[in-house]
Scaffold this active site. Structure first.
Site, mmCIF file in Angstrom:
data_model
loop_
_atom_site.group_PDB
_atom_site.id
_atom_site.type_symbol
_atom_site.label_atom_id
_atom_site.label_comp_id
_atom_site.label_asym_id
_atom_site.label_seq_id
_atom_site.Cartn_x
_atom_site.Cartn_y
_atom_site.Cartn_z
ATOM 1 N N GLU A 31 4.984 -2.049 -5.842
ATOM 2 C CA GLU A 31 5.550 -2.787 -4.715
ATOM 3 C C GLU A 31 5.679 -4.276 -4.954
ATOM 4 O OE1 GLU A 31 3.276 -1.746 -1.230
ATOM 5 O OE2 GLU A 31 4.735 -0.190 -0.718
ATOM 6 N N GLY A 40 0.828 -1.207 0.000
ATOM 7 C CA GLY A 40 0.000 0.000 0.000
ATOM 8 C C GLY A 40 0.855 1.246 0.000
ATOM 9 N N ASP A 50 -5.828 7.040 15.673
ATOM 10 C CA ASP A 50 -4.485 6.618 16.105
ATOM 11 C C ASP A 50 -3.968 5.378 15.405
ATOM 12 O OD1 ASP A 50 -6.230 4.811 17.052
ATOM 13 O OD2 ASP A 50 -5.614 4.931 19.155
ATOM 14 N N GLU A 63 0.193 1.463 -6.647
ATOM 15 C CA GLU A 63 0.991 0.988 -5.513
ATOM 16 C C GLU A 63 1.192 -0.526 -5.563
ATOM 17 O OE1 GLU A 63 2.725 2.166 -3.053
ATOM 18 O OE2 GLU A 63 2.310 4.302 -3.252
ATOM 19 N N GLU A 102 11.109 -6.976 0.552
ATOM 20 C CA GLU A 102 10.822 -8.379 0.330
ATOM 21 C C GLU A 102 9.317 -8.566 0.193
ATOM 22 O OE1 GLU A 102 11.848 -12.472 2.683
ATOM 23 O OE2 GLU A 102 12.674 -10.622 3.486
#
Lengths: 298, 298
Positions: free
Chosen positions: B94, B74, B112, B90, B143
DNA sequence: ATAATAGTGTCTTTCAGACAGTATAGT
DNA sequence: ACTATACTGTCTGAAAGACACTATTAT
């Protein structure tokens, strides 16, 4: 937060202290609430039951853009509150509605959906029973109003080539009150890759808009679809009912959302496990009184 | 955008020019992708069919926070791209995965949930067939690895008072590969108001976390629930299948997601309308060959 | 021949659709 | 008595569960 076994704690502390979230410009985040209820229309005959009508709550925009047009209640998410909290706060401040069923619906992330700036909107589906109707405009909004909903497919199209199937539906969404009618024409395009038969993409766009702000008509259409789906396999409809209701009333709520008539015998068999009869009956109905039921939890 | 009948156009133009979106501090917005596939385990016996296993794609974090722990692929949504586009970009950057089934799952908006700063994350459910496995780490990630999934309820509790029913489930989520095991203990609390029997709130929290970053274990658990639900009433499972497959393989995919055994005869009757037989058969199976099917679109 | 899976036939059970038939207050 | 709705009984047919039975290949 949680333990962080594989790394140096001091290292992480200094990383977090020096972290700046302002390196890149950020989108704004808003919430928009789709508040539905089912209301009785006026009785035409002392014997006949009242017709029911599906309604959505809209507010009149006091500011640009879309000034004086109708929009969903909503607003910006503050940095100090969760997205869910923002939804609850905005709904209460704009419409004085609180403590109702609310679930997250969909997050709308197109780049150009707001003419002011980049805005991502998280939408919420909310359901209200019509005993709870003490709606009035809050601070932010000029006017709050329930609109009746009519949604119908006006065009359908299907093409295919070697690579894919293209389906297109055009839907006319009409919202009306006693003195006003607003509407929107929406196109829903699906592309299915033929090779593997896998669904690739759904695109929703507004062809024509008449009085409904932003992309809110798409959200309404999407919420209607979700409501139609979920009413079949969940008990979500009970959030539209008062504490006590007749089975015919409950059936009428299902019918108005599913937009088709149901057979009473089959409907009663199906919902029997999740309702509980009470001692109370309707009266002054002009025909046989009806037993009042309540929802049987669990 | 659309026409704006009730207001002065010049007025609106000047409003939009002077509009500043930087008056309030804004949250960051990210996307997180839950990429699932089903893979064959090694055969234990030349006659026996390979067992299947549900996998999820994770990346090892190269940076703080949660450095060296495993996270969902992400990243941040750029101001110039839609949220959907960010998800596609993304995932490809990735993990080098592209052109797969992807649908929006849920938007996580707690204040939070990221120790760096206020981050709202829009999650996506993605499904991959195991013919498409050319995964390798992209630029951002150290990885990339497939983890097998085991999710089981370890505790269940129900209390009630006059006002409401409180249900609580504790779920142990375990992700494991050949050489590594990470896990998380998740508590799901539901509060149902008794008075009207209406669902009020679901709260998901992490009790204990062992190697899974952020609130990603909650996302994984939520995605598993969604997958289990959707496989029952949609054709979503076909996105986990290669172009040609046997009905037994398809059944095993259903079984592993639903976590229960199905009867072959009933399963075949049920999916018959949406599959199409081909001329091909499996061979070298050590038993009767099986006809290969493909998905029947539309 | 044997092991293991592939695939079918059919009995039972469950449930939805259809519709007739009985029940009951208010005017 | 009449009207409009409330509610139940039962036939039918479709689909799911259960399980036995036949078919087929590599070793």
């Amino acid at each position: 937060m949680d333990e962080n076994s594989n790394c140096n704690i001091d290292d992480e502390m200094s990383f977090l202290e020096n972290y700046s979230s302002d390196k890149y410009s950020k989108p704004s985040v808003t919430v928009d609430m789709l508040v539905f209820t089912v209301m009785d229309e006026i009785k035409k005959n002392y014997r006949k039951l009242a017709e029911k009508s599906l309604k959505i709550l809209m507010i009149k925009r006091a500011e640009h853009p879309y000034k004086n047009q109708w929009a969903l209640p909503g607003g910006f998410v503050k940095i100090t509150e969760s997205v869910d909290e923002a939804a609850i706060r905005e709904l209460e401040s704009e419409t004085n509605v609180s403590n109702i069923y609310m679930e997250q619906l969909y997050t709308w992330g197109n780049v150009d959906r707001d003419p002011r700036t980049r805005v991502i909107s998280c939408s919420y589906l909310a359901l209200l029973d019509n005993n709870n109707l003490k709606i009035k405009a809050g601070d932010d909004a000029k006017e709050v109003k329930w609109f009746s909903i009519r949604s119908k497919k006006v065009d359908e199209d299907e093409r295919r080539d070697e690579k894919a199937i293209y389906k297109s539906n055009t839907i006319l969404l009409e919202l009306y009150s006693e003195d006003e009618k607003i509407s929107s024409l929406i196109k829903i395009e699906e592309v299915k890759e033929v090779k593997e038969g896998k669904l690739k993409k759904i695109n929703r766009s507004i062809i024509q808009n008449n009085g409904i702000s932003f992309d809110h008509s798409i959200m309404i259409q999407y919420a209607l679809e979700r409501l139609r789906n979920k009413i079949e396999y969940t008990n979500i409809a009970f959030n539209l009912m008062p504490d006590l209701f007749t089975l015919t009333e409950l059936q009428k709520v299902y019918e108005i959302i599913l937009d088709k008539e149901l057979l009473a015998a089959a409907f009663r068999r199906k919902i029997a496990p999740i309702v509980q009869e009470t001692e109370h009956f309707t009266k002054d109905a002009g025909h046989r009184p009806s037993k009042l039921f309540k929802f049987k939890f669990e």
